[in-house]
Write an enzyme that holds these catalytic residues in place. Structure first.
Site, PDB file in Angstrom:
ATOM      1  N   LYS A  74      83.379  67.041  74.697  1.00  9.55           N
ATOM      2  CA  LYS A  74      82.471  65.903  74.856  1.00  9.55           C
ATOM      3  C   LYS A  74      81.202  66.420  75.530  1.00  9.55           C
ATOM      4  O   LYS A  74      81.273  67.297  76.412  1.00  9.55           O
ATOM      5  CB  LYS A  74      83.164  64.850  75.727  1.00  9.55           C
ATOM      6  N   SER A 149      84.318  56.042  76.010  1.00  7.04           N
ATOM      7  CA  SER A 149      83.062  56.690  75.691  1.00  7.04           C
ATOM      8  C   SER A 149      83.224  58.001  74.925  1.00  7.04           C
ATOM      9  O   SER A 149      82.251  58.510  74.368  1.00  7.04           O
ATOM     10  CB  SER A 149      82.286  56.971  76.979  1.00  7.04           C
ATOM     11  N   SER A 173      88.227  55.801  78.670  1.00  7.24           N
ATOM     12  CA  SER A 173      87.390  56.495  77.682  1.00  7.24           C
ATOM     13  C   SER A 173      88.056  57.647  76.937  1.00  7.24           C
ATOM     14  O   SER A 173      87.459  58.204  76.008  1.00  7.24           O
ATOM     15  CB  SER A 173      86.107  57.009  78.341  1.00  7.24           C
TER      16      SER A 173
END
Lengths: 465, 57
Positions: A74, A149, A173
């Site tokens: 990420k 997220s 997330s």
């Protein structure tokens, strides 16, 4: 193919790291224009790492099961010399001078970094509809959100663009994109995986963990990631299970004697009927495998969620205060959350952190009676991109609040939890089972999940790309 | 319920009126949800904070 399978092929010399990496890069080339899962792809870096892995493996120098496996991070994990944006214009030109602890550990384990995945701006939201870099699209239906997220990580793993992608989880997330994209997502115990070198959202709720295609792959990743980091104040000295006692569940897992708690309150009150049915089927499956199912009452989850929101809003706004003069460069949804945090009283923040202790003790008491708790990961499947609310029964709920309301409380507790595939809704969109365990009981958490995965085929289904 | 608009003015928050208008119901709702929790923790319960000291070298 899973990491476990690819690692076996690498050891058997029926494939090479270069072949695996080239296959992933070709798939990224093919599908990333549709999914927008990657923000940065690093083919030269990846192929160099793959060639090094092949040389080492050929010389009999194995660094473990991640050696030569293509993975992604990420875009919140710092990568030396590789842009790290946090999905934000504030960091659009940020080139870190050092790696995050997670980046270091994965490199030491021989993993091959393919690139950095797209995400909700500043990791502060669940849609991953990034206003600056474009929305991540769910491989199961590209008109839907992948969750967030860590949405790019969920989409990338689900679409076979990589074998594993790291996520961060402040209010769900990792688990939410795992549920929405039909992958496994593991949020370890707070302090189990170092937060050093991760662009912070909320220092007391942020957790780092892998999204993978199988439970055992998540275990292999945790084995490489876990451990004390003296440079992270929140890192735990709790020993990491090793050798015959490590995180990887055995080939055959027995659930005999395992006590599974199933909440009679809150978690099944306001959910899509398909979610309810799928999770109940997993409970029945576990019972059929010998687990003892106990109906439990969980503490006041809305109260935990409110407490977690007070802490998150306060800490995130404090962390981002320095960028107030650039607030118009932040997208409207995240800007609104940052504004909310500035209104909160310091006394509320302190009282939220005091209440956290009370909730922790209540849950520790609960875990004297059960080994794990089963709940839905989310109340619904993924919503369409751009849709602000989801309808559950007769009520319209805000997508962000609905998606996080089963996950957020566990961040407040810091207990380990994962989401694993458990079925599909009427539109054939994936659904997730959340399993929660006591602190540092990831081994048991993963074993229970592996036993269920061995008896189901949800995780083997591929999105219609 | 706090008067968020007055609070914004007093704290010198430079927020556009429409942004402030949107924040008010959200903050009201959060305040109402957290109100019963303000006295949840026993008096002597300390907050969960991270502050560690080491012996000076």
């Amino acid at each position: 193919m899973t990491i476990l399978e690819a690692a076996a092929q690498l050891r058997a010399k029926t494939t090479t790291s270069r072949q695996l990496t080239e296959t992933c890069l070709a798939r990224i080339d093919l599908l990333n224009p549709r999914l927008n899962a990657f923000l940065t792809v690093t083919p030269d870096h990846a192929l160099a790492q793959a060639d090094q892995a092949d040389r080492e493996l050929a010389a009999g120098q194995s660094r473990g099961p991640l050696h030569g496996i293509p993975i992604a991070l990420k875009d919140v994990f710092e990568t030396k010399g590789i842009r790290t944006t946090a999905g934000s214009l504030l960091f659009k030109d940020h080139i870190p001078t050092a790696d995050s602890a997670v980046t270091e550990k994965l490199a030491a384990a021989g993993a091959v970094l393919l690139g950095k995945t797209n995400m909700h701006e500043l990791a502060y939201g669940v849609t991953s509809s990034n206003p600056h870099f474009g929305p991540v699209r769910n491989p199961w239906n590209t008109n839907c959100i992948p969750g967030g997220s860590s949405g790019g990580s969920g989409a990338a793993v689900a679409a076979d663009l990589c074998f594993m992608a790291m996520g961060s989880d402040t209010g769900g997330s990792i688990r939410i994109p795992a549920a929405f994209c039909n992958t496994v997502g593991l949020k370890p115990t707070y302090g189990r995986v170092s937060r050093r070198g991760v662009l912070p959202l909320d220092f007391s709720l942020d957790h780092m963990g892998p999204l993978t295609r199988s439970v055992r792959d998540a275990a292999l990743c945790l084995q490489a990631l876990a451990g004390l980091d003296p440079l992270d104040d929140t890192s735990s000295p709790e020993p990491v299970p090793e050798s015959d006692n490590d995180y990887l569940p055995p080939a055959h897992v027995s659930l005999a004697g395992i006590r599974i708690g199933v909440p009679e309150n809150y978690y099944f009150d306001q959910v899509d009927p398909a979610v309810q049915a799928s999770v109940r089927r997993m409970v029945q499956l576990a019972a059929g495998l010998g687990a003892k199912v106990e109906v439990i009452r969980v503490p006041d989850i809305p109260a935990l969620n409110s407490t977690a929101r007070i802490i998150l809003l306060s800490e995130a706004s404090a962390t981002m205060e320095r960028f107030q003069h650039r607030r118009l460069e932040i997208g409207p949804d995240v800007r609104s959350l940052l504004d909310q945090g500035r209104f909160l009283a310091a006394t509320d923040y302190v009282n939220a952190q005091r209440a956290r202790r009370v909730f922790r003790d209540q849950f520790l008491e609960l875990f004297r009676r059960v080994d794990v708790i089963f709940t839905p990961a989310t109340p619904t499947a993924a919503a369409p991109i751009g849709q602000a609310t989801v309808r559950i029964g007769d009520l319209d709920e805000d997508v962000r609040l609905a998606s996080t309301r089963f996950a957020r409380a566990i961040n407040l507790l810091g207990f380990p939890a994962l989401s694993m595939p458990c079925g599909f809704d009427a539109n054939h969109m994936p659904l997730g089972l959340q399993i929660i365990a006591a602190p540092f009981e990831e081994r048991q958490l993963l074993a229970v999940a592996a036993a269920l995965e061995d008896e189901t085929d949800f995780h083997l289904q591929s999105p219609p790309l | 319920m706090p008067n968020w608009k007055l609070l914004a003015q007093a704290r010198g928050f430079d927020l556009p009126a429409e942004d402030l208008e949107r924040l008010v119901p959200v903050l009201d709702s959060l305040d109402a949800a957290f109100a019963p929790l303000r006295e949840l923790a026993p008096h002597a319960s300390e907050p969960v904070t991270i502050y560690r000291l080491e012996r000076a070298k």
